[in-house]
Design an enzyme around this catalytic site. Structure first.
Site, PDB file in Angstrom:
ATOM      1  N   ASP A 143      37.615  37.507  31.722  1.00  0.00           N
ATOM      2  CA  ASP A 143      37.901  36.111  32.009  1.00  0.00           C
ATOM      3  C   ASP A 143      38.905  36.093  33.166  1.00  0.00           C
ATOM      4  OD1 ASP A 143      38.313  33.230  31.554  1.00  0.00           O
ATOM      5  OD2 ASP A 143      40.209  33.842  30.642  1.00  0.00           O
TER       6      ASP A 143
ATOM      7  N   ASP B 259      41.270  32.765  34.346  1.00  0.00           N
ATOM      8  CA  ASP B 259      42.472  31.962  34.142  1.00  0.00           C
ATOM      9  C   ASP B 259      43.177  32.354  32.850  1.00  0.00           C
ATOM     10  OD1 ASP B 259      42.506  30.370  36.468  1.00  0.00           O
ATOM     11  OD2 ASP B 259      40.932  29.097  35.658  1.00  0.00           O
TER      12      ASP B 259
END
Length: 254
Positions: free
Chosen positions: A7, A9
């Protein structure tokens, strides 16, 4: 274990404060009269995707106005301005990667283990964040990159993970994912990917049941981290530790 899927953020970097500042700067620039504090933004992070977050908040702030004919056009414009402000904040090393991220990506590249990105953020945000630590050719480090421009349905739906797995030609059980939130963990697990979670201050209160492990960060020689599951740990998560965790997770499934 044939691939690592990250991922972005909150996972690659602790980006959410920069996103929050960029949202508020955009609101001020267009004269919306909105202001999101950290407590409100923490709640809004349950809504995945910047535009989706804006729409959700608009419905809360002014339901009648949010159903207007030009709402989507306005949200697109505000989000574009927010993206510009975010890029200005993170460009030129303004937002460093979290401990262990660059090291682990380098280790995987050297070992022939593919690295991928599964995120709901935009391509512009990716460029702004990753050009400084990895250079303008940063995309060459990743075997697959799926983001908001490639996957319409956002996390916690597993769509972005399924898209990455298709591009890699792998099953979820052949990979390990790295997430920072409950939404991300849910998406990865729904795609069958064992997941390591490194929460931020915005996601500490999330539920991480089912994660391989939950750590404050991945650790570095100069910034060690304690973690369970490995005898005599070196103080940072390396490929050997990931292989052991992965084997344990896959063995439990079998």
């Amino acid at each position: 274990m044939q691939a690592l899927i990250f991922d972005v953020d909150g996972t690659l970097a602790d980006t959410e404060t920069a996103h929050l500042q960029a949202f508020n700067a955009a609101f001020a620039e267009v004269g919306l009269g909105w202001y999101w504090d950290e407590a409100l933004y923490t709640r809004l992070l349950k809504v995945t995707g910047g535009k989706e977050r804006l729409m959700h908040y608009w419905h809360v702030a002014d339901l009648e106005e949010a159903d207007g004919t030009k709402v989507k056009e306005i949200i697109d414009a505000v989000h574009a301005i927010k993206t510009r402000h975010y890029a200005e904040r993170v460009r030129d090393g303004g937002l460093p990667l979290r401990p262990g991220i660059a090291r682990l990506i380098d280790e995987a590249n050297a070992a022939g283990i593919r690295v991928a990105i599964a995120t709901t953020t935009t391509s512009a945000n990716l460029d702004a964040l990753l050009q400084t630590p990895f250079g303008t050719s940063w995309r060459n480090r990743f075997a697959a990159i799926c983001d908001a421009s490639t996957t319409r349905v956002k996390k916690p739906a597993p769509d972005v993970y399924f898209d990455v797995l298709r591009r890699l030609g792998l099953q979820g059980t052949q990979c390990i994912a790295f997430e920072d939130s409950e939404n991300g963990l849910s998406a990865a697990r729904a795609a069958g990917v064992p997941t390591v979670v490194t929460p931020t201050a915005y996601t500490l209160r999330d539920c991480f049941d089912g994660a391989l492990t939950v750590l404050p960060h991945l650790g570095e020689p100069h910034a060690p981290v304690s973690y369970a599951g490995v005898d005599e740990p070196p103080g940072w998560v390396d490929l050997a530790a990931l292989r052991r965790w992965h084997w344990q997770a896959v063995s439990e499934v079998v």
